[in-house]
Motif scaffolding. Structure first.
Motif, short mmCIF file in Angstrom:
data_model
loop_
_atom_site.label_atom_id
_atom_site.label_comp_id
_atom_site.label_asym_id
_atom_site.label_seq_id
_atom_site.Cartn_x
_atom_site.Cartn_y
_atom_site.Cartn_z
N UNK A 19 0.93 -1.10 0.17
CA UNK A 19 0.43 -0.08 -0.43
C UNK A 19 0.73 1.00 0.23
N UNK A 20 1.41 1.19 0.98
CA UNK A 20 2.82 2.17 0.70
C UNK A 20 3.43 2.61 -1.05
N UNK A 21 3.48 1.20 -1.35
CA UNK A 21 4.13 2.19 -2.86
C UNK A 21 2.90 2.79 -3.72
N UNK A 28 3.44 10.35 -4.12
CA UNK A 28 4.66 11.10 -3.90
C UNK A 28 5.10 11.04 -2.00
N UNK A 29 5.73 11.68 -2.04
CA UNK A 29 5.63 12.04 -0.06
C UNK A 29 5.25 12.87 0.19
N UNK A 99 14.49 6.64 -6.69
CA UNK A 99 13.50 7.21 -6.31
C UNK A 99 13.10 7.97 -4.97
N UNK A 100 12.61 6.64 -4.51
CA UNK A 100 12.18 5.89 -3.96
C UNK A 100 12.91 6.25 -2.06
N UNK A 101 14.46 5.28 -2.30
CA UNK A 101 15.57 6.17 -1.10
C UNK A 101 15.39 8.00 -1.39
#
Length: 131
Positions: A19-21, A28-29, A99-101
């Protein structure tokens, strides 16, 4: 929590990560824990039990990166964009990982002078040293 099995806990965690992905891909953030909980079909307390702080989310990402490094030969490709072929699965995966990092690093408010490339290189080095 009485009556909650380890399988339930692992299932909730897996649903939260998925779900977070989705939430981060969409918003985005700006994604909120409320949205993540709603997408995962769990109560708002569940994400806080699994990830009480933003730093916990960053550590989970680092652990996942290290685990992936141990299973992927040529893991330095993760930091260098995968292959030169932008349509390759590895390139797309590496770009998404960076990008996620970067978002997690920004949200965790880790030192401003630390880049995602440095964090990835460190994680890869530590994973290799641990092997």
């Amino acid at each position: 929590m009485a009556g909650t099995s380890q399988a339930d806990v692992r299932g909730n965690r897996a649903r939260l990560l998925a779900a977070a992905r989705g939430a981060f891909a969409t918003d985005g953030t700006e994604a909120s824990l409320h949205d993540v909980a709603r997408r995962a079909g769990v109560g708002i307390g569940t994400p806080y039990r699994h990830f009480p702080t933003r730093e916990d989310a960053l550590l989970t990402w680092l652990n996942d990166l290290a685990a992936g490094t141990r299973t992927l030969s040529g893991a330095t490709a993760i930091d260098h964009g995968g292959t030169g072929e932008e349509s390759s699965e590895l390139h797309v995966s590496c770009a998404a990982r960076r990008a996620s990092g970067a978002r997690l690093l920004e949200r965790a408010q880790v030192r401003a002078d630390v880049t995602v490339h440095e964090v990835i290189a460190l994680a890869i080095g530590l994973a290799r040293a641990a092997q």
